[in-house]
Design an enzyme around this catalytic site. Sequence first.
Site, mmCIF file in Angstrom:
data_model
loop_
_atom_site.group_PDB
_atom_site.id
_atom_site.type_symbol
_atom_site.label_atom_id
_atom_site.label_comp_id
_atom_site.label_asym_id
_atom_site.label_seq_id
_atom_site.Cartn_x
_atom_site.Cartn_y
_atom_site.Cartn_z
ATOM 1 N N ASP A 11 20.066 -26.525 -27.148
ATOM 2 C CA ASP A 11 19.419 -25.287 -27.610
ATOM 3 C C ASP A 11 20.485 -24.208 -27.850
ATOM 4 O OD1 ASP A 11 19.973 -25.169 -24.853
ATOM 5 O OD2 ASP A 11 18.362 -23.742 -24.461
ATOM 6 N N HIS A 244 28.558 -24.407 -17.747
ATOM 7 C CA HIS A 244 27.322 -25.161 -17.550
ATOM 8 C C HIS A 244 27.283 -26.420 -18.429
ATOM 9 C CE1 HIS A 244 25.717 -22.143 -14.925
ATOM 10 N NE2 HIS A 244 25.678 -21.215 -15.855
#
Length: 320
Positions: A11, A244
């Site tokens: 995303d 991340h």
Amino acid sequence: MTLRKVIFDTDPGVDDAMALLFLHHAPEVELAGITTTFGNGTIDQTTFNALYIAERFGIAAPVARGAGAPLVGAAMAPPDFVHGRNALGDVALPAQLRARADPRPAYRFIIDAVRAAPHEISIVAVGRMTNLALTLREEPGIASLVKEIVVMGGAFGIAGVQGNVTPAAEANIIGDPEAADEIAAADWPITFVGLDVTQKTRMSTDFLADLAEKSGESGHFVWDISRFYEAFHQAGGVSSIYVHDSSAVAYFLKPELFTTRSGAIRVSTDGITRGMTVQKPDTLSYPPGAWDGRPSHRVCTSVDSDGLLDLYRSTLIEAR
């Protein structure tokens, strides 16, 4: 060299874009596809961003538009205070692109790709798990044909690490807890790369500036999109950015950088713990409960942060 085929479910997202370039430049990787999901932006924005990155950097992999909402309820508002209004740090983006998305929805693209190359395709998923859940719902047997799945998501309480959206939940998981619990129930090999390790690895301003200087256009792009992202971290008292999504890519490329623990996983879908990820380690015994009968998956418990940063840096610099 035999290339490792991977679908990147994403995303984009600042850290997603950084991870996509990491995969793109890894010499041992064949990027078989990019599937998009809602999360850091709306599905329109994240799909546009994926197509933009593919067009700008000559990524030949098809881009398939995925889910725009979770399995249950409406999507959470995109975190524009983290990634910017366009989810890429508010850098200038073109009004139009030449690149077009694959006509298939993401779940169908995944099924077709895996069926065409059984036991060869891995999936690195760094957004909501909705596309993977829809893939299973459409064709449950596909799980046995996927080589492996690496998920950036969850917070398993290792060394006291908690969620980053609520005390219980990490963003990718709370964005669609039902989907995350469904994929954890499936018998395909999953490794969860959660906040327990992603917050232990950080890219400093100096690290990012060095990339900008030494790794060409990719490094300049990483620098540009990370200015907004770094400012968010600094406002929260963190002097450098957490790594991340690129941690999930690093696990896929070099799993020996990580230590893992195996066991069944559940995701809470109710109440104040909604989105919490809990593993029942294989080494421990409990009375009968909600984890029984579920497959064992891996959770990352520690990471060689210096080794991960060296891998990211060398991958981008050597690709220049």
